[in-house]
Design an enzyme around this catalytic site. Structure first.
Site, short mmCIF file in Angstrom:
data_model
loop_
_atom_site.label_atom_id
_atom_site.label_comp_id
_atom_site.label_asym_id
_atom_site.label_seq_id
_atom_site.Cartn_x
_atom_site.Cartn_y
_atom_site.Cartn_z
N GLN A 112 -5.41 -4.90 3.08
CA GLN A 112 -4.47 -5.88 2.29
C GLN A 112 -3.04 -5.61 3.07
OE1 GLN A 112 -5.40 -8.09 -0.08
NE2 GLN A 112 -3.38 -8.94 -0.19
N ASP A 120 -11.63 -11.37 6.63
CA ASP A 120 -10.47 -12.03 6.44
C ASP A 120 -10.16 -13.06 7.40
OD1 ASP A 120 -8.74 -11.39 4.29
OD2 ASP A 120 -8.06 -9.70 5.11
N LYS A 159 -9.78 -9.68 -6.19
CA LYS A 159 -10.54 -9.78 -5.41
C LYS A 159 -11.89 -8.69 -5.71
CE LYS A 159 -7.62 -10.75 -1.29
NZ LYS A 159 -6.68 -10.22 -0.13
N1 GUN Z 1 -1.98 -10.59 1.93
C1 GUN Z 1 -1.58 -11.85 1.55
N2 GUN Z 1 -2.86 -12.58 1.70
C2 GUN Z 1 -3.80 -11.83 2.28
C3 GUN Z 1 -5.07 -11.99 2.83
O1 GUN Z 1 -5.54 -13.16 2.61
N3 GUN Z 1 -5.76 -10.79 3.24
C4 GUN Z 1 -5.06 -9.58 3.41
N4 GUN Z 1 -5.94 -8.81 4.07
N5 GUN Z 1 -3.76 -9.61 3.11
C5 GUN Z 1 -3.42 -10.58 2.49
#
Ligand code: GUN
Length: 292
Positions: free
Chosen positions: A96, A119, A52
């Protein structure tokens, strides 16, 4: 049969975002800023967050990574979220997941100001999406819809079967597919569904998101079907450096010849998810929900 190339599509979209950011900055606007909170050292989470941060660089965004050890308290994390909610330079942020067991994930999600929730996990964003209001749509469903649009897959009036009813993929993608503009007739199947095979055989579009490797077989689909495979189960492999490889929910080799379009695993939906987060961050930078 046409393969839907998620990697190439995601790369193209990131370039489009970078061009838009360059234009914004040239005109004196603010560079979008994404913050990511990472707790502990889970291998998968480390990889995702690093990807990311890298994608932010490609898109020309500012990014900030905030790390905590896995013994951080819920109160400390909530205090940081409050700080990020009020930080005017940060347009959007993510925490996350998964989080350590002693932290209530839902409480964390709901503590994030929904106007910065890139998100799209906050109940206000989920609710706004379901009634068609401006909102941040979560990354995987948004990525699936974007792929279908970019490949000009006709959805209007088509029978779309979603296999899986998770809060992060099945439910939201079903909601989006039935909305005005996409106009599909949607059936959601799950572990208690009867006659799954017969239902799937009626489908023009199947979105497989149940997390069971190679679940969907050739006898379950009709000729000309469009398949979106959301499965990403890690299975042990002696052929890769990491010691595992990703398997989709579709038995690709036998299903693909019957399809008009199909997404591979890896290289299909996966690369689109980070790209959707980047799109949401750009929208946040432009103040999507500022006055909502
Ligand atoms: N863990 C796995 N996929 C995601 C996501 O899209 N966002 C977040 N914050 N955590 C994750």
């Amino acid at each position: 049969m046409q393969l839907i190339d998620g990697k190439a599509t995601a790369d193209k979209i990131k370039q489009e975002i970078a061009a838009e950011v360059a234009e914004i900055v040239k005109n004196g606007g603010k560079r979008p800023h994404l913050a990511a909170v990472l707790v502990g050292h889970d291998g998968g989470s480390e990889t995702y967050v690093a990807a990311k941060v890298k994608a932010c660089e490609v898109c020309g965004f500012k990014s900030t990574l905030i790390r905590y050890e896995s013994d951080v308290t819920e109160a400390q994390l909530l205090a940081k979220i409050d700080e990020l909610n009020h930080d005017e330079d940060i347009d959007g942020f993510i925490v996350q997941l998964p989080l350590p067991k002693h932290i209530d994930e839902q409480k964390v999600i709901e503590a994030i100001d929904y106007r910065k929730d890139v998100d799209g996990f906050h109940p206000l964003n989920v609710g706004r999406m379901s009634i068609g209001l401006p909102c941040f749509v979560s990354a995987t469903p948004a990525g699936i819809i974007e792929l279908l649009k970019r490949y000009n897959v006709e959805t209007s009036g088509k029978n779309c079967v979603v296999i899986g009813r998770s809060n992060i993929v099945g439910k939201p993608v079903a909601t989006l597919m039935m909305q005005k503009g996409l106009d599909a007739t949607v059936t959601v199947c799950h572990s208690r569904t009867k006659n799954l095979k017969e239902i799937c055989r009626q489908a023009d579009i199947i979105i497989a998101a149940l997390g069971k490797p190679e679940f969907l077989t050739a006898d379950m689909v009709k000729d000309g079907v469009v398949i979106v495979d959301v499965g990403t189960t890690r299975v042990p492999s002696t052929e890769t450096k990491s010691g595992f490889r990703l398997k989709g929910d579709v038995k690709f080799d036998e299903v693909a010849p019957k399809c008009s379009y199909i997404t591979p695993v890896p290289g299909g939906v996966g690369p689109m998810t980070i790209c959707s987060l980047m799109k949401n961050t750009l929208l946040a930078g432009k103040g999507l929900l500022k006055n909502c």
